[in-house]
Design an enzyme around this catalytic site. Structure first.
Site, PDB file in Angstrom:
ATOM      1  N   LYS A  22       0.820  -1.211   0.000  1.00 19.46           N
ATOM      2  CA  LYS A  22       0.000   0.000   0.000  1.00 19.46           C
ATOM      3  C   LYS A  22       0.851   1.258   0.000  1.00 19.46           C
ATOM      4  O   LYS A  22       0.469   2.271  -0.586  1.00 19.46           O
ATOM      5  CB  LYS A  22      -0.928   0.004   1.227  1.00 19.46           C
ATOM      6  CG  LYS A  22      -1.983  -1.088   1.218  1.00 19.46           C
ATOM      7  CD  LYS A  22      -2.907  -0.997   2.421  1.00 19.46           C
ATOM      8  CE  LYS A  22      -2.177  -1.233   3.725  1.00 19.46           C
ATOM      9  NZ  LYS A  22      -1.581  -2.581   3.837  1.00 19.46           N
ATOM     10  N   GLY A  23       2.005   1.215   0.681  1.00 13.88           N
ATOM     11  CA  GLY A  23       2.845   2.402   0.777  1.00 13.88           C
ATOM     12  C   GLY A  23       3.243   2.940  -0.576  1.00 13.88           C
ATOM     13  O   GLY A  23       3.174   4.143  -0.832  1.00 13.88           O
ATOM     14  N   ASN A  44       1.979  -0.392  14.784  1.00 12.86           N
ATOM     15  CA  ASN A  44       2.068  -1.821  14.510  1.00 12.86           C
ATOM     16  C   ASN A  44       2.037  -2.086  13.010  1.00 12.86           C
ATOM     17  O   ASN A  44       2.180  -3.226  12.576  1.00 12.86           O
ATOM     18  CB  ASN A  44       0.930  -2.586  15.195  1.00 12.86           C
ATOM     19  CG  ASN A  44      -0.453  -2.068  14.803  1.00 12.86           C
ATOM     20  OD1 ASN A  44      -0.600  -0.949  14.333  1.00 12.86           O
ATOM     21  ND2 ASN A  44      -1.475  -2.871  15.014  1.00 12.86           N
ATOM     22  N   GLY A  74       3.476  -0.743   9.077  1.00  9.42           N
ATOM     23  CA  GLY A  74       4.538   0.038   8.438  1.00  9.42           C
ATOM     24  C   GLY A  74       4.362   0.072   6.939  1.00  9.42           C
ATOM     25  O   GLY A  74       3.916  -0.904   6.327  1.00  9.42           O
ATOM     26  N   HIS A  75       4.678   1.202   6.324  1.00 13.25           N
ATOM     27  CA  HIS A  75       4.649   1.336   4.877  1.00 13.25           C
ATOM     28  C   HIS A  75       6.066   1.599   4.385  1.00 13.25           C
ATOM     29  O   HIS A  75       6.763   2.474   4.907  1.00 13.25           O
ATOM     30  CB  HIS A  75       3.729   2.478   4.443  1.00 13.25           C
ATOM     31  CG  HIS A  75       2.283   2.151   4.584  1.00 13.25           C
ATOM     32  ND1 HIS A  75       1.279   3.083   4.470  1.00 13.25           N
ATOM     33  CD2 HIS A  75       1.649   0.976   4.828  1.00 13.25           C
ATOM     34  CE1 HIS A  75       0.103   2.502   4.640  1.00 13.25           C
ATOM     35  NE2 HIS A  75       0.313   1.221   4.856  1.00 13.25           N
ATOM     36  N   GLY A 135       7.780  -3.776  -9.896  1.00 10.68           N
ATOM     37  CA  GLY A 135       9.050  -3.623  -9.182  1.00 10.68           C
ATOM     38  C   GLY A 135       8.850  -2.736  -7.979  1.00 10.68           C
ATOM     39  O   GLY A 135       7.780  -2.135  -7.791  1.00 10.68           O
TER      40      GLY A 135
END
Length: 431
Positions: free
Chosen positions: A16-17, A38, A40-41, A416
């Protein structure tokens, strides 16, 4: 003006980041609406990796408003370190503004102590990160929480802290035989956090409403994934908040009419960190290949992610519960080199019944076997592809099959880790 929400369709870690970072170029306001540190991106921009746990992914762009909404639980020490690290690296744009909701709840040291002590004693572990997220949400629901606005009021903060600590220390010492926490030490430490964060604090619901009135584009950024949702996930192996798109409204302070498009992020295979059922999990050489090639290590925990074939039953559950209007496929490149690729299209129970939906009963789900479709893989590298026509024939067939099985159009395919290694099929903001 079109606004967009981005959520995960699996157990989190879908990439998602990167997608939020791409969409942030088109947005004016980026809002994080649930979870805590809890989640992280990971962003890779010009070959440089940035990991964010609380700050919205749009923070690396110029001239944006980034908001941590009221639905997020905030560890102020972690947030301050994150801000300082971005400043030290020189990647925090001077014209990008960060705001923190005055209604967001604060993670306290006793939340983390309780989280760790509980998990260490569970026979069937949940897989919590030990960051205090669950206990903080518990206090929020039981009306014992400390909010950011309380933290900024010295008298209110002291009163609530000392009242809470009396109960928490009793619980820690009597239930777990743990050491009690020092209230004065916590009070002093958190007052220093309050002083640092005060310039960032605002009624963020008002800011979002004002920007919407100006016709600005708003991006709502979810953390984790649908199947970690406290109501709709694989309970009890879930997180402590709602990760489906409905919480974008509650966790940001907006009405449902503000959500125009919902983009579901779907990894080209499936991963999971921590405990819980995982029908398509692979414990063989292919599972290890996916783990190593995809660098599947938890951003927050550092734990290796469990890997398996794509599970469309899970994805369709996410589509239904969040009204997803477009799918973004990530990490398609990781499947390169596999001779045969499978997609789970149903679950077979021990009695032979085929399920096309995720059962609520985890005992039933654990007993199910995946029903697979199998297709040919591809060996050609795909990270240079910028259109579907540039993908190998079998890679195109694979993602086209996902589109058919889900009934939702593809809007993006990631080939990628880099921002530029992306096939963009549709701009969800329109235009």
């Amino acid at each position: 003006m079109t606004n967009v929400a981005v959520i995960g369709t699996q157990w989190g870690d879908e990439g998602k980041g990167k997608v939020v970072d791409l969409y942030a170029e088109k947005a004016h306001v980026i809002v994080r609406f649930q979870g805590g540190n809890n989640a992280g991106h990971t962003l890779v921009v010009r070959g440089e990796k940035t990991i964010l746990h609380l700050i919205p992914s749009g923070i690396l762009h110029n001239n944006k408003i980034c908001i941590i909404g009221n639905g997020v639980v905030i560890d102020p020490g972690v947030l301050i370190r994150e801000i300082d690290q971005l400043k030290a690296r020189g990647v925090l744009p001077a014209d990008t503004k960060l705001f923190i909701s005055d209604r967001a709840h604060v993670i306290m040291p006793y939340h983390k102590s309780i989280d760790t002590e509980r998990e260490s004693r569970l026979a069937n572990k949940i897989g919590t990160t030990g960051r205090g997220i669950g206990p903080c949400y518990e206090d929020k629901i039981s009306r014992q929480g400390i909010r950011i606005c309380d933290l900024l009021d010295k008298e209110v903060f002291r009163e609530r802290l000392m009242s809470n600590l009396e109960e928490k220390n009793f619980y820690l010492t009597r239930r777990f035989d743990a050491d009690p926490l020092d209230g004065e030490q916590i009070f002093s430490e958190y007052l220093s956090y309050a002083e640092y964060l005060k310039p960032f604090v605002a009624d963020t619901s008002l800011i979002i409403a004002e920007e919407a009135r100006k016709g600005k584009k708003i991006l709502f950024e979810g953390a984790q994934g649908t199947h970690l949702d406290i109501d709709h996930g694989t309970y009890p192996y879930v997180t402590s908040s709602n990760t489906t798109v409905g919480n974008a409204c509650c966790g940001a302070g907006v009405g449902p009419g503000m959500l125009n498009n919902v983009i579901g992020i779907c990894k080209a295979y499936t991963t999971r960190v921590g405990e819980g059922p995982f029908p398509t999990e692979l414990s063989d050489d292919i599972g290890r290949y996916l783990q190593e090639t995809g660098q599947e290590v938890g951003t927050t925990t550092g734990r290796k992610r469990r890997c398996g074939w794509l599970d469309v039953v899970l994805v369709n559950h996410a589509i239904r519960t969040s009204g997803i209007t477009g799918l973004a496929i990530t990490k398609l490149d990781v499947l390169t080199g596999l001779e045969r690729i499978k997609i789970c299209v149903g679950y077979r129970t021990p009695s032979g019944e085929i399920l096309d939906a995720v059962p609520a009963n985890m005992k039933v789900l654990l007993a199910c076997e995946p029903v697979y479709e199998t297709s040919d893989g591809w060996s050609e590298p795909i990270n240079q592809a910028r259109s579907l026509e540039e993908l190998p024939k079998n890679a195109r067939r694979y993602i086209e099959r996902i589109e058919v099985l889900t009934g939702v159009p593809l809007v993006l395919v990631s080939v990628g880790a880099g921002r530029e290694e992306t096939i963009v099929l549709k701009n969800p903001f329109g235009g």
